[in-house]
Design an enzyme around this catalytic site. Structure first.
Site, PDB file in Angstrom:
ATOM      1  N   ASP A 332       0.837  -1.207   0.000  1.00  0.00           N
ATOM      2  CA  ASP A 332       0.000   0.000   0.000  1.00  0.00           C
ATOM      3  C   ASP A 332       0.867   1.250   0.000  1.00  0.00           C
ATOM      4  OD1 ASP A 332       0.913  -0.692   2.550  1.00  0.00           O
ATOM      5  OD2 ASP A 332      -0.757   0.256   3.573  1.00  0.00           O
ATOM      6  N   GLU A 338       2.772   0.121   8.015  1.00  0.00           N
ATOM      7  CA  GLU A 338       1.966  -0.803   7.202  1.00  0.00           C
ATOM      8  C   GLU A 338       2.903  -1.491   6.213  1.00  0.00           C
ATOM      9  OE1 GLU A 338      -1.966  -0.484   6.455  1.00  0.00           O
ATOM     10  OE2 GLU A 338      -2.286   1.502   7.315  1.00  0.00           O
ATOM     11  N   TRP A 402     -11.254  -6.143  -2.227  1.00  0.00           N
ATOM     12  CA  TRP A 402      -9.891  -6.492  -1.802  1.00  0.00           C
ATOM     13  C   TRP A 402      -9.640  -7.958  -2.209  1.00  0.00           C
ATOM     14  CZ3 TRP A 402     -11.493  -1.908  -0.716  1.00  0.00           C
ATOM     15  CH2 TRP A 402     -10.631  -0.944  -0.251  1.00  0.00           C
ATOM     16  N   GLU A 631      -2.239   9.188  -1.012  1.00  0.00           N
ATOM     17  CA  GLU A 631      -3.280   8.250  -0.575  1.00  0.00           C
ATOM     18  C   GLU A 631      -4.660   8.899  -0.597  1.00  0.00           C
ATOM     19  OE1 GLU A 631      -2.741   6.985   3.477  1.00  0.00           O
ATOM     20  OE2 GLU A 631      -4.081   5.269   3.207  1.00  0.00           O
TER      21      GLU A 631
HETATM   22  C1  BGC Z   1      -4.078   0.840   3.852  1.00  0.00           C
HETATM   23  C2  BGC Z   1      -4.843   0.818   2.570  1.00  0.00           C
HETATM   24  C3  BGC Z   1      -5.701  -0.395   2.656  1.00  0.00           C
HETATM   25  C4  BGC Z   1      -6.686  -0.093   3.740  1.00  0.00           C
HETATM   26  C5  BGC Z   1      -7.808  -1.037   3.909  1.00  0.00           C
HETATM   27  C6  BGC Z   1      -5.051   1.086   4.943  1.00  0.00           C
HETATM   28  O1  BGC Z   1      -4.530   1.254   6.171  1.00  0.00           O
HETATM   29  O2  BGC Z   1      -3.020   1.718   3.829  1.00  0.00           O
HETATM   30  O3  BGC Z   1      -4.319   1.255   1.460  1.00  0.00           O
HETATM   31  O4  BGC Z   1      -6.245  -0.867   1.500  1.00  0.00           O
HETATM   32  O5  BGC Z   1      -6.062   0.145   4.963  1.00  0.00           O
HETATM   33  O6  BGC Z   1      -8.893  -0.331   3.733  1.00  0.00           O
END
Ligand code: BGC
Length: 749
Positions: A332, A338, A402, A631
């Protein structure tokens, strides 16, 4: 590797680096020497202090409890009689605390390594040197290393031999390198060093990126360099890293007194700026500081340039978003706590990713882990490889949009390169996913239950909310239909009987229409759905079907009747216009909004959105100095403040998916399902005067396909290159159609 044993240190080194070493006594002159090595953690191999190969962060990130890759290196020219072979290891992804809960994801809990050195002598005889309890364990100059928190290297540290390694039984499978190697790429020089209003000394590399900073320095023994990383400055021009949340991203280097070269050995950071928290008492020489980009070693195959500098910068940001987030697995973001394989982000960006770089191998590896981590009931975790989040060891949850990565990614990769292997490998997993949805819902043909991420970060979410306003039931049912449609196509390509799934698909569409658009009417309210905001507490939120995202999904995935398309397109255009010609869409609506418009005769509006400069828009971030994708649409607000501290990465590629529209529609190059991998390609450019010209290419297995269009007064000229053995179905905006085979062409209209 068969006779090699996994070894670990005689005691737990905790977060410090461990070195395993062996002196190699040779019996004859070496004809060939090959080293196989791996680690639970990450490792560098050295022979007589010289690094073997150019891999970084080997053995990469897989679902460690099931499989770990090993690497193979030709070391013929490095090995001498009496050479010292070393494996220097750190915690890596296997043992660092990962996710917001900093949980360790590999069950052994301690660094361990395995290696085999196969030597072939000139007389043809062979000998193997394998890890076992005759190897020695040494301390390392890495006193601490963690993926999120950084590393401490002390060049004054006394390296001690602490005794023989201990053989250990590691219950995982060793597999040869499957994905691309992780390697170093660009070396970026700083563009400035300055003092912030708060008095911090900051170096700016001018590019947000993933990798690390290298220092060449000669300072007094014991003097330190301490740095922290950041992506942006705050509105007063001060160093800002609160959006890294718990991840410290801090490097500490202790100088030896001689010429030192420092860079992390077992970790990486996402950053554009570094703050020098401590620096030896010498002048900073920017020539000795470089930011090194680190990512999977994928071949660059795509290129693009147009007559609009801002769109060119957007493209640059898309490319750097991919470089920053294709580091062995699709992540991500590369900086905060993360950096995980979120399946939603991955599927959203996959088509664009496959146009920019050859990602066939990269995805075959990651999808292998997805199959390993897929739940028994077919549910696909939100994160792959699975990482414990909020105390849950199942990859957090199963969410629509997802989990569908299991169908969407293999399909996109297949279309891009035409290799059926990826379909064969994933067909069963796709089927399990569709069956999971079929069973989990409270009706067979819709997905009306579950806790989803929805249209994540959409602008129609309430203030400081993450989930957009679109009904999760509607989104989940759209993706149910989409995944089922992919399953049917894949089944047919593989010669399977998929009649049952064709029927299922038809029933989903039928039921979708009855439930979500009865009599062709869009619904504004749906029954309450259970939504979880943080994975634990369940709250009820009302979501609507009357949003841009709902219309985009219905149109793009052909879920309304043909006769209603014009009406829905008009509604969508009206919503966009009422919002000041801007989107409200989030992670699941944005990738398709321009497609939904251009497929329904409104490429004009698609271009208006592409060229929009006020937030939410792609060019808003460009105007605010972005060098990667943000983001959130307004990660940085007009007044210089941040939209949030929590979910505010400046290097999240999801919205970079816009490039698949630019390439596939504006330039107009699209692979066909009939003969994918661009063997038979559709070329249907949609020029736009405001761009002046656009020129893009893709290197396919058959050669380079290139389309350039440009305006001279009111006439548009098209230059098209088609490689030999490729058939191109050309459609120009006037409706003129022709078939092109290998050659260079020019058209105008
Ligand atoms: C991430 C996203 C991910 C999401 C889930 C976040 O914390 O950085 O990109 O898809 O959580 O909704």
């Amino acid at each position: 590797m068969k006779s090699a044993k996994w070894i670990k240190a005689p005691y737990d080194f905790k977060q410090a680096g461990v070195t395993f070493q062996k002196q190699i006594t040779l019996k004859n002159t070496v004809k060939k020497a090959v080293l196989f090595a791996s680690c639970c953690g990450v490792y560098n191999a050295y022979i007589d202090g010289e690094k073997v190969g150019n891999a970084v962060l080997a053995p990469g990130w897989t679902s460690y409890n099931s499989r770990v890759q090993y690497q193979k290196y030709d070391v013929t020219n490095m090995l001498k009689n009496g050479s010292i072979l070393e494996l220097s290891c750190g915690q890596g992804w296997a043992l660092s605390g990962l996710s917001v809960s900093y949980s360790r994801n590999f069950n052994l809990g301690e660094i361990c390594a395995i290696a085999s050195l196969k030597v072939t002598y000139v007389d043809g005889k062979t000998e193997q040197f394998v890890t076992n309890n005759t190897w020695e364990t040494c301390t390392s100059d890495v006193l601490f290393s963690e993926i999120y928190d950084g590393e401490t290297q002390d060049k004054t540290a006394q390296i001690k031999n602490v005794g023989n390694a201990v053989e250990v039984n590691v219950k995982t499978k060793l597999v040869p390198q499957i994905g691309e190697w992780i390697t170093e790429h660009e070396r970026i020089a700083p563009i400035s060093v300055f003092i912030t209003p708060k008095g911090e000394k900051v170096v700016d590399f001018g590019q947000n990126m993933t990798g690390y900073v290298e220092f060449k320095i000669k300072a007094k023994r014991g003097e330190k360099i301490i740095i922290t990383h950041a992506e942006v400055l705050d509105k007063d021009g001060n160093f800002y890293n609160e959006n890294y949340r718990l991840a410290k991203n801090k490097m500490t280097y202790v100088c030896s007194g001689k010429d030192d070269v420092f860079k992390p050995k077992h970790t990486f950071q996402g950053f554009r700026y570094i703050r020098l928290d401590e620096y030896p008492d010498i002048e900073i020489n920017l020539d000795n500081i470089r930011a090194i980009a680190v990512h999977s070693d994928m071949e660059r195959i795509g290129d693009f340039v147009c007559g609009n500098a801002k769109i060119n910068q957007l493209y640059h940001n898309v490319i750097w978003g991919q470089k920053s987030n294709y580091l062995d697995i699709p992540t991500d973001c590369p900086q905060r706590d993360e950096r995980m394989g979120w399946t939603g982000d991955t599927q959203v960006f996959c088509r664009t990713g496959a146009i920019n770089f050859n990602v066939n191998k990269f995805f075959r590896k990651w999808l292998g882990d997805l199959r390993i981590d897929q739940h028994k009931d077919g549910g696909v975790p939100a994160i792959v490889p699975v990482v414990e989040v909020f105390g849950r060891r199942d990859g957090l949850r199963v969410s629509s949009g997802w989990g569908d990565a299991v169908c969407i990614c293999p399909w996109e990769v297949y279309l891009a390169y035409g290799d059926k292997t990826i379909l064969k490998e994933n067909f069963t997993a796709m089927k399990k996913w569709v069956e999971y949805i079929r069973k989990v819902g409270n009706e067979e043909y819709l997905w009306l239950t579950g806790v989803h991420f929805g249209d994540w970060l959409a602008m129609d979410a309430g203030e400081n909310e993450y989930m957009g306003a679109t009904s999760n039931d509607l989104i989940a049912s759209v993706f149910y239909a989409y995944s089922t449609s992919i399953l049917v196509k894949v089944g047919k390509i593989l010669g399977k009987d998929v009649t049952e799934y064709e029927e299922l698909y038809n029933n989903i569409v039928k039921r979708f229409r009855e439930y979500f658009i009865p009599n062709g009417q869009l619904q504004s309210d749906y029954p309450l759905t259970e939504i979880s905001k943080n994975g634990e507490d369940i709250v009820d939120v009302k979501r609507t079907g009357f949003t841009q995202t709902a219309l985009v999904l219905i149109l793009h995935f052909n879920l309304c009747e043909e006769k209603d398309k014009a009406k829905f397109t008009e509604m969508l255009v009206k919503m966009i216009e009422d919002n000041g010609m801007r989107m409200t869409t989030g992670f699941l609506g944005t990738p398709y909004i321009l497609h939904a418009l251009s497929e329904n005769g409104r490429a004009d509006i698609a271009y208006k959105l592409l060229l929009q400069e006020k937030a939410p828009s792609w060019l808003y971030s460009v105007n605010h100095g972005a060098t990667t994708m943000w983001e959130h649409w307004d990660s940085l607000k007009e007044d210089g403040s941040f939209w949030s501290m929590d979910m505010n990465s400046f290097n999240h590629y999801a919205y970079g998916a816009v490039y698949d529209w630019i390439f596939g529609v504006a330039i107009g190059i699209k692979p066909t399902e009939e003969d994918p991998g661009y063997k038979v390609v559709d070329i249907a450019p949609k020029p736009c005067k405001e761009l002046g010209f656009a020129d893009a290419s893709i290197k396919t297995a058959y050669g380079k396909i290139r389309v350039k269009w440009y305006y001279k007064k009111e006439t548009v000229y098209y230059e098209i290159s088609v490689p030999t053995n490729v058939i191109a179905n050309l459609t120009l905006p006037s409706g003129y159609k022709t078939t092109l085979t290998g050659g260079e062409y020019m058209f105008s209209e």
